[in-house]
Design a protein around this motif. Structure first.
Motif, PDB file in Angstrom:
ATOM      1  N   PRO A 114       0.820  -1.217   0.000  1.00 30.34           N
ATOM      2  CA  PRO A 114       0.000   0.000   0.000  1.00 30.34           C
ATOM      3  C   PRO A 114       0.853   1.266   0.000  1.00 30.34           C
ATOM      4  CG  PRO A 114      -0.028  -1.018   2.186  1.00 30.34           C
ATOM      5  CD  PRO A 114       0.764  -1.931   1.288  1.00 30.34           C
ATOM      6  N   SER A 115       0.301   2.355  -0.492  1.00 29.89           N
ATOM      7  CA  SER A 115       0.973   3.653  -0.462  1.00 29.89           C
ATOM      8  C   SER A 115       0.857   4.237   0.945  1.00 29.89           C
ATOM      9  CB  SER A 115       0.303   4.567  -1.489  1.00 29.89           C
ATOM     10  OG  SER A 115       0.253   5.896  -1.018  1.00 29.89           O
ATOM     11  N   GLY A 116       1.950   4.846   1.422  1.00 35.54           N
ATOM     12  CA  GLY A 116       1.927   5.426   2.756  1.00 35.54           C
ATOM     13  C   GLY A 116       1.507   6.883   2.767  1.00 35.54           C
ATOM     14  N   LYS A 117       1.207   7.396   1.582  1.00 37.00           N
ATOM     15  CA  LYS A 117       0.913   8.816   1.403  1.00 37.00           C
ATOM     16  C   LYS A 117      -0.200   9.320   2.310  1.00 37.00           C
ATOM     17  CE  LYS A 117       1.336   9.621  -3.054  1.00 37.00           C
ATOM     18  NZ  LYS A 117       0.902   9.738  -4.468  1.00 37.00           N
ATOM     19  N   LYS A 118      -1.293   8.574   2.375  1.00 38.20           N
ATOM     20  CA  LYS A 118      -2.454   9.034   3.128  1.00 38.20           C
ATOM     21  C   LYS A 118      -2.463   8.537   4.559  1.00 38.20           C
ATOM     22  CE  LYS A 118      -5.613   9.913  -0.661  1.00 38.20           C
ATOM     23  NZ  LYS A 118      -5.554   8.850  -1.699  1.00 38.20           N
ATOM     24  N   THR A 119      -1.829   7.368   4.796  1.00 46.48           N
ATOM     25  CA  THR A 119      -1.925   6.772   6.122  1.00 46.48           C
ATOM     26  C   THR A 119      -0.824   7.251   7.063  1.00 46.48           C
ATOM     27  OG1 THR A 119      -0.750   4.875   5.215  1.00 46.48           O
ATOM     28  CG2 THR A 119      -3.134   4.671   5.396  1.00 46.48           C
ATOM     29  N   LEU A 120       0.283   7.760   6.498  1.00 51.02           N
ATOM     30  CA  LEU A 120       1.405   8.197   7.337  1.00 51.02           C
ATOM     31  C   LEU A 120       1.787   9.630   6.973  1.00 51.02           C
ATOM     32  CD1 LEU A 120       3.688   5.021   6.934  1.00 51.02           C
ATOM     33  CD2 LEU A 120       2.247   5.551   8.902  1.00 51.02           C
ATOM     34  N   THR A 121       2.190  10.422   7.976  1.00 51.68           N
ATOM     35  CA  THR A 121       2.693  11.767   7.683  1.00 51.68           C
ATOM     36  C   THR A 121       4.098  11.609   7.091  1.00 51.68           C
ATOM     37  OG1 THR A 121       3.761  12.009   9.827  1.00 51.68           O
ATOM     38  CG2 THR A 121       1.455  12.742   9.667  1.00 51.68           C
ATOM     39  N   GLU A 122       4.621  12.704   6.509  1.00 46.11           N
ATOM     40  CA  GLU A 122       5.977  12.644   5.963  1.00 46.11           C
ATOM     41  C   GLU A 122       6.962  12.246   7.048  1.00 46.11           C
ATOM     42  OE1 GLU A 122       7.839  15.616   3.593  1.00 46.11           O
ATOM     43  OE2 GLU A 122       6.072  15.852   2.316  1.00 46.11           O
ATOM     44  N   GLN A 123       6.795  12.865   8.217  1.00 46.83           N
ATOM     45  CA  GLN A 123       7.714  12.566   9.308  1.00 46.83           C
ATOM     46  C   GLN A 123       7.671  11.086   9.681  1.00 46.83           C
ATOM     47  OE1 GLN A 123       6.959  14.267  13.159  1.00 46.83           O
ATOM     48  NE2 GLN A 123       9.138  14.201  13.700  1.00 46.83           N
ATOM     49  N   GLN A 124       6.466  10.517   9.716  1.00 51.62           N
ATOM     50  CA  GLN A 124       6.342   9.090  10.045  1.00 51.62           C
ATOM     51  C   GLN A 124       7.006   8.208   9.003  1.00 51.62           C
ATOM     52  OE1 GLN A 124       2.009   9.104  10.453  1.00 51.62           O
ATOM     53  NE2 GLN A 124       2.227   8.509  12.596  1.00 51.62           N
ATOM     54  N   ARG A 125       6.937   8.630   7.727  1.00 53.45           N
ATOM     55  CA  ARG A 125       7.570   7.837   6.660  1.00 53.45           C
ATOM     56  C   ARG A 125       9.087   7.853   6.805  1.00 53.45           C
ATOM     57  NH1 ARG A 125       5.049  10.802   2.056  1.00 53.45           N
ATOM     58  NH2 ARG A 125       3.305  11.486   3.329  1.00 53.45           N
ATOM     59  N   TRP A 126       9.639   9.012   7.207  1.00 53.90           N
ATOM     60  CA  TRP A 126      11.096   9.060   7.445  1.00 53.90           C
ATOM     61  C   TRP A 126      11.452   8.232   8.672  1.00 53.90           C
ATOM     62  CZ3 TRP A 126      14.007  10.406   3.616  1.00 53.90           C
ATOM     63  CH2 TRP A 126      13.626  11.423   2.721  1.00 53.90           C
ATOM     64  N   GLN A 127      10.589   8.268   9.684  1.00 57.68           N
ATOM     65  CA  GLN A 127      10.869   7.499  10.908  1.00 57.68           C
ATOM     66  C   GLN A 127      10.897   6.001  10.611  1.00 57.68           C
ATOM     67  OE1 GLN A 127       7.616   9.123  13.228  1.00 57.68           O
ATOM     68  NE2 GLN A 127       8.978  10.504  14.366  1.00 57.68           N
ATOM     69  N   VAL A 128       9.920   5.535   9.837  1.00 55.59           N
ATOM     70  CA  VAL A 128       9.880   4.091   9.552  1.00 55.59           C
ATOM     71  C   VAL A 128      11.066   3.708   8.661  1.00 55.59           C
ATOM     72  CG1 VAL A 128       8.300   4.042   7.546  1.00 55.59           C
ATOM     73  CG2 VAL A 128       8.298   2.147   9.133  1.00 55.59           C
ATOM     74  N   LEU A 129      11.479   4.632   7.803  1.00 52.02           N
ATOM     75  CA  LEU A 129      12.682   4.397   7.000  1.00 52.02           C
ATOM     76  C   LEU A 129      13.908   4.264   7.912  1.00 52.02           C
ATOM     77  CD1 LEU A 129      14.556   4.677   4.377  1.00 52.02           C
ATOM     78  CD2 LEU A 129      14.496   7.088   4.895  1.00 52.02           C
ATOM     79  N   ASN A 130      14.046   5.197   8.891  1.00 55.05           N
ATOM     80  CA  ASN A 130      15.182   5.105   9.823  1.00 55.05           C
ATOM     81  C   ASN A 130      15.150   3.759  10.551  1.00 55.05           C
ATOM     82  OD1 ASN A 130      16.126   7.606   9.094  1.00 55.05           O
ATOM     83  ND2 ASN A 130      15.235   8.690  10.849  1.00 55.05           N
ATOM     84  N   TYR A 131      13.954   3.292  10.872  1.00 56.95           N
ATOM     85  CA  TYR A 131      13.861   2.000  11.554  1.00 56.95           C
ATOM     86  C   TYR A 131      14.292   0.851  10.646  1.00 56.95           C
ATOM     87  CZ  TYR A 131      12.258  -2.114  13.977  1.00 56.95           C
ATOM     88  OH  TYR A 131      12.234  -3.354  14.561  1.00 56.95           O
ATOM     89  N   ILE A 132      13.796   0.802   9.396  1.00 64.37           N
ATOM     90  CA  ILE A 132      14.160  -0.353   8.556  1.00 64.37           C
ATOM     91  C   ILE A 132      15.648  -0.338   8.195  1.00 64.37           C
ATOM     92  CG2 ILE A 132      11.812  -0.813   7.689  1.00 64.37           C
ATOM     93  CD1 ILE A 132      12.506   0.394   5.049  1.00 64.37           C
ATOM     94  N   ARG A 133      16.278   0.836   8.228  1.00 63.89           N
ATOM     95  CA  ARG A 133      17.729   0.893   7.997  1.00 63.89           C
ATOM     96  C   ARG A 133      18.494   0.138   9.092  1.00 63.89           C
ATOM     97  NH1 ARG A 133      18.941   1.905   2.753  1.00 63.89           N
ATOM     98  NH2 ARG A 133      18.694   4.060   2.102  1.00 63.89           N
ATOM     99  N   THR A 134      17.897  -0.005  10.281  1.00 66.71           N
ATOM    100  CA  THR A 134      18.606  -0.693  11.364  1.00 66.71           C
ATOM    101  C   THR A 134      18.711  -2.199  11.089  1.00 66.71           C
ATOM    102  OG1 THR A 134      16.630  -1.151  12.738  1.00 66.71           O
ATOM    103  CG2 THR A 134      17.754   0.967  13.104  1.00 66.71           C
ATOM    104  N   PHE A 135      17.883  -2.720  10.189  1.00 68.69           N
ATOM    105  CA  PHE A 135      17.955  -4.155   9.855  1.00 68.69           C
ATOM    106  C   PHE A 135      19.310  -4.508   9.247  1.00 68.69           C
ATOM    107  CE2 PHE A 135      13.090  -4.068   9.034  1.00 68.69           C
ATOM    108  CZ  PHE A 135      12.841  -4.241  10.406  1.00 68.69           C
ATOM    109  N   ALA A 136      19.903  -3.537   8.555  1.00 64.74           N
ATOM    110  CA  ALA A 136      21.150  -3.803   7.843  1.00 64.74           C
ATOM    111  C   ALA A 136      22.360  -3.688   8.765  1.00 64.74           C
ATOM    112  CB  ALA A 136      21.287  -2.843   6.674  1.00 64.74           C
ATOM    113  N   LYS A 137      22.154  -3.145   9.956  1.00 60.38           N
ATOM    114  CA  LYS A 137      23.319  -2.907  10.841  1.00 60.38           C
ATOM    115  C   LYS A 137      23.719  -4.165  11.586  1.00 60.38           C
ATOM    116  CE  LYS A 137      22.510   1.972  11.144  1.00 60.38           C
ATOM    117  NZ  LYS A 137      21.606   2.937  11.751  1.00 60.38           N
TER     118      LYS A 137
END
Ligand code: HEC
Length: 137
Positions: A114-137
């Protein structure tokens, strides 16, 4: 008779056109998902710190884990209903993408994601991105 002939010609043209459409749509679906050039350069305005990662984790667990799995390995409870296996979110493809590109994907989505455009704010989309980046660490 003339009328009848053009009718059957029309249905043949319609059938051919539909066939071509199906091929295009299938090709578009299986093609590699790439973000546009402009998305590449978008800088991440949200620092990757404990606060944003913590918020991102909450979003991930409610909106993403069902498909992508707890650690992003593509083994969430809904993953088996998807047409093809999910690539892990810590793979080389993810490492090769800028934050801007991944943000664009989270924003736009691509069926069945699904698109996150309507369900998440921009800030929330960056936050979830910061979280998924931790998978690679
Ligand atoms: C319905 C299942 C589903 C949900 C829910 C879902 N995704 Fe996805 N996601 C997918 C699928 C399927 C793909 C692969 C799409 C493709 O390549 O065509 C994907 C791809 C991605 C990619 C691209 C990976 C790459 O290698 O480029 C990212 C990033 C991603 N998802 C993040 C998220 C985030 C963050 C959330 C929650 C906000 C989320 N997804 C929710 C199914 C889902």
């Amino acid at each position: 008779m003339k009328n009848l002939k053009s009718k059957s010609q029309n249905s043949i043209i319609f059938l051919l056109a539909s066939f071509v459409m199906v091929i295009f749509l299938t090709a578009a679906q299986t093609a590699k998902w790439t973000a546009p050039e402009t998305a590449k350069k978008t800088a991440n305005p949200v620092p990757s710190d404990a606060t944003s990662i913590g918020e991102g984790k909450k979003i991930y667990e409610s909106d993403c884990k069902k498909c992508h799995g707890k650690k992003g390995m593509g083994d969430g409870p809904n993953a088996s209903e998807l047409d093809k296996p999910l690539d892990p979110l810590n793979n080389a493809s993810m490492k090769g993408q800028t934050d801007g590109e991944v943000f664009w994907k989270i924003t736009e989505g691509r069926k069945p994601m699904p698109s996150g455009k309507k369900t998440l704010t921009e800030q929330q989309r960056w936050q979830v991105l910061n979280y998924i980046r931790t998978f690679a660490k």
